[in-house]
Design an enzyme around this catalytic site. Structure first.
Site, PDB file in Angstrom:
ATOM      1  N   LYS A  22       4.452   5.660  -4.375  1.00 39.99           N
ATOM      2  CA  LYS A  22       3.508   5.090  -4.978  1.00 39.99           C
ATOM      3  C   LYS A  22       2.864   5.427  -5.663  1.00 39.99           C
ATOM      4  O   LYS A  22       2.515   5.772  -7.233  1.00 39.99           O
ATOM      5  CB  LYS A  22       2.639   4.255  -4.260  1.00 39.99           C
TER       6      LYS A  22
ATOM      7  N   GLN B  50      -1.148   1.731   3.990  1.00 42.92           N
ATOM      8  CA  GLN B  50       0.165   2.027   4.871  1.00 42.92           C
ATOM      9  C   GLN B  50       0.758   1.193   6.030  1.00 42.92           C
ATOM     10  O   GLN B  50      -0.227   1.132   6.485  1.00 42.92           O
ATOM     11  CB  GLN B  50       0.657   2.953   3.884  1.00 42.92           C
TER      12      GLN B  50
ATOM     13  N   ASP C  39      -4.162  -4.333  -2.584  1.00 38.31           N
ATOM     14  CA  ASP C  39      -2.811  -5.016  -2.229  1.00 38.31           C
ATOM     15  C   ASP C  39      -2.622  -6.966  -1.322  1.00 38.31           C
ATOM     16  O   ASP C  39      -2.239  -7.225  -1.890  1.00 38.31           O
ATOM     17  CB  ASP C  39      -2.166  -4.886  -0.423  1.00 38.31           C
TER      18      ASP C  39
END
Ligand code: NAP
Length: 283
Positions: free
Chosen positions: A50, A94, A117
């Site tokens: 990422k 995460q 997200d």
């Protein structure tokens, strides 16, 4: 037809790079902050990818690392701090978090306008109301991949295998919004094959290599394999038995090189869109 996620993701990244450069010219560099806790090796790889992808397209990034013993309160405080930092436009926690951490409490702390997200209840609600804002990256990537190959979703019989918050549920929501007739299958589904054989569009997001074999797939179906499984010999495999299924179907995604690169590309898109929304006055 092989749905080449790497190629499509490459084009999306080029578009993001151009838009990020335009923003930078106006004096604003989009920035993603990633919060990581514990030592999960897969998480370390994902975070590296990422950050690298951000660098490639001119999005700044910062990683905030915490040990495996971190508390829910510490992570919530870190997220609150990032919520208030004007130069940070996207905040990503995460997953998975260490077992003692209340994952939902941490995710709910992210300011929705920075939730790249798209897991916050605000975004889940918007998605199911049919007016999404920031959409979870993996299902958003699947939709972009289908669009890139001109695959029609409207009116199609779609089956999603898996009902996680990260993939299965938002995937089903996006497909409903796009006009498909959607069935969600999961671990309690009786006779999975009978359900999946109905699918003109089959999306599988389970995490079990070889779960879907040729006998479970309708001829001429479009098959999207979200699963990423590490086999004992070290290779990566999806949830679909590619070798036997591919010859039967109209289109299929490979693993690796299908949905995975699309997920990262959509994270970049979401970060850019979050930055633009915040600059334009918020949600
Ligand atoms: P998850 O949270 O573990 O959810 C798995 C889902 O599969 C659950 O809903 C579960 O049902 C269902 N399931 C389990 N066994 C089943 C069976 N035998 N038949 C039918 N359904 C079954 O996993 P996830 O986070 O959604 O991820 C799924 C897979 O996608 C994993 O391999 C993950 O690594 C991969 N993934 C890939 C990407 C990418 O970028 N390509 C992104 C995210 C995830 P219950 O709800 O009933 O337990």
């Amino acid at each position: 037809m092989i749905l080449d996620g790497r190629a499509v993701a490459g084009k999306i990244k080029a578009e993001v790079a151009q838009r990020a450069a335009e923003l930078s010219k106006k004096g604003v560099q989009p920035k993603l902050a990633v919060v990581v806790a514990g030592e999960d090796p897969a998480s370390a790889v994902y975070v590296r990818h990422k950050v690298q992808a951000c660098t490639e397209v001119g999005i700044a990034s910062e990683v905030h690392r915490f040990g495996g013993e971190v508390t829910t309160e510490t992570l919530m405080a870190a997220v609150r701090g990032l919520n208030t930092k004007a130069e940070v436009h996207g905040v990503l926690v995460q997953l998975p978090l260490p077992p003692q951490v209340d994952e939902e409490a941490v995710l709910d702390t992210i300011e929705p306008s920075k939730d790249v997200d798209g897991f916050h209840a605000f975004h889940v609600g918007r998605l199911w109301q049919g007016r999404p804002k920031l959409v979870p990256c993996t299902p958003a990537g699947v939709m972009r991949l289908l669009t890139a190959y001109g695959i029609e979703v409207r009116g199609r019989e779609a089956v999603v295998v898996g009902r996680s918050r990260i993939v299965g549920r938002p995937m089903a929501g996006l497909l409903v919004n796009a006009g498909a007739t959607v069935t969600i299958a999961h671990s309690q589904t009786r006779d999975l094959g009978a359900v999946t054989r109905r699918a003109e569009l089959l999306v599988v997001a389970v995490g079990k290599p070889g779960l879907i074999d040729a006998s479970m797939v309708r001829e001429e179906a479009v098959v999207v394999d979200v699963g990423i499984n590490r086999l004992p010999d070290g290779r990566l495999a999806g949830d679909v038995d590619f070798a036997t299924v591919a010859p039967r179907v109209r289109a299929i995604t490979p693993v690796p090189g299908g949905v995975g690169p699309m997920t990262v590309a959509m994270l970049l898109v979401n970060t850019l869109e979050a930055a633009q929304t915040q600059l334009g006055g918020g949600q």
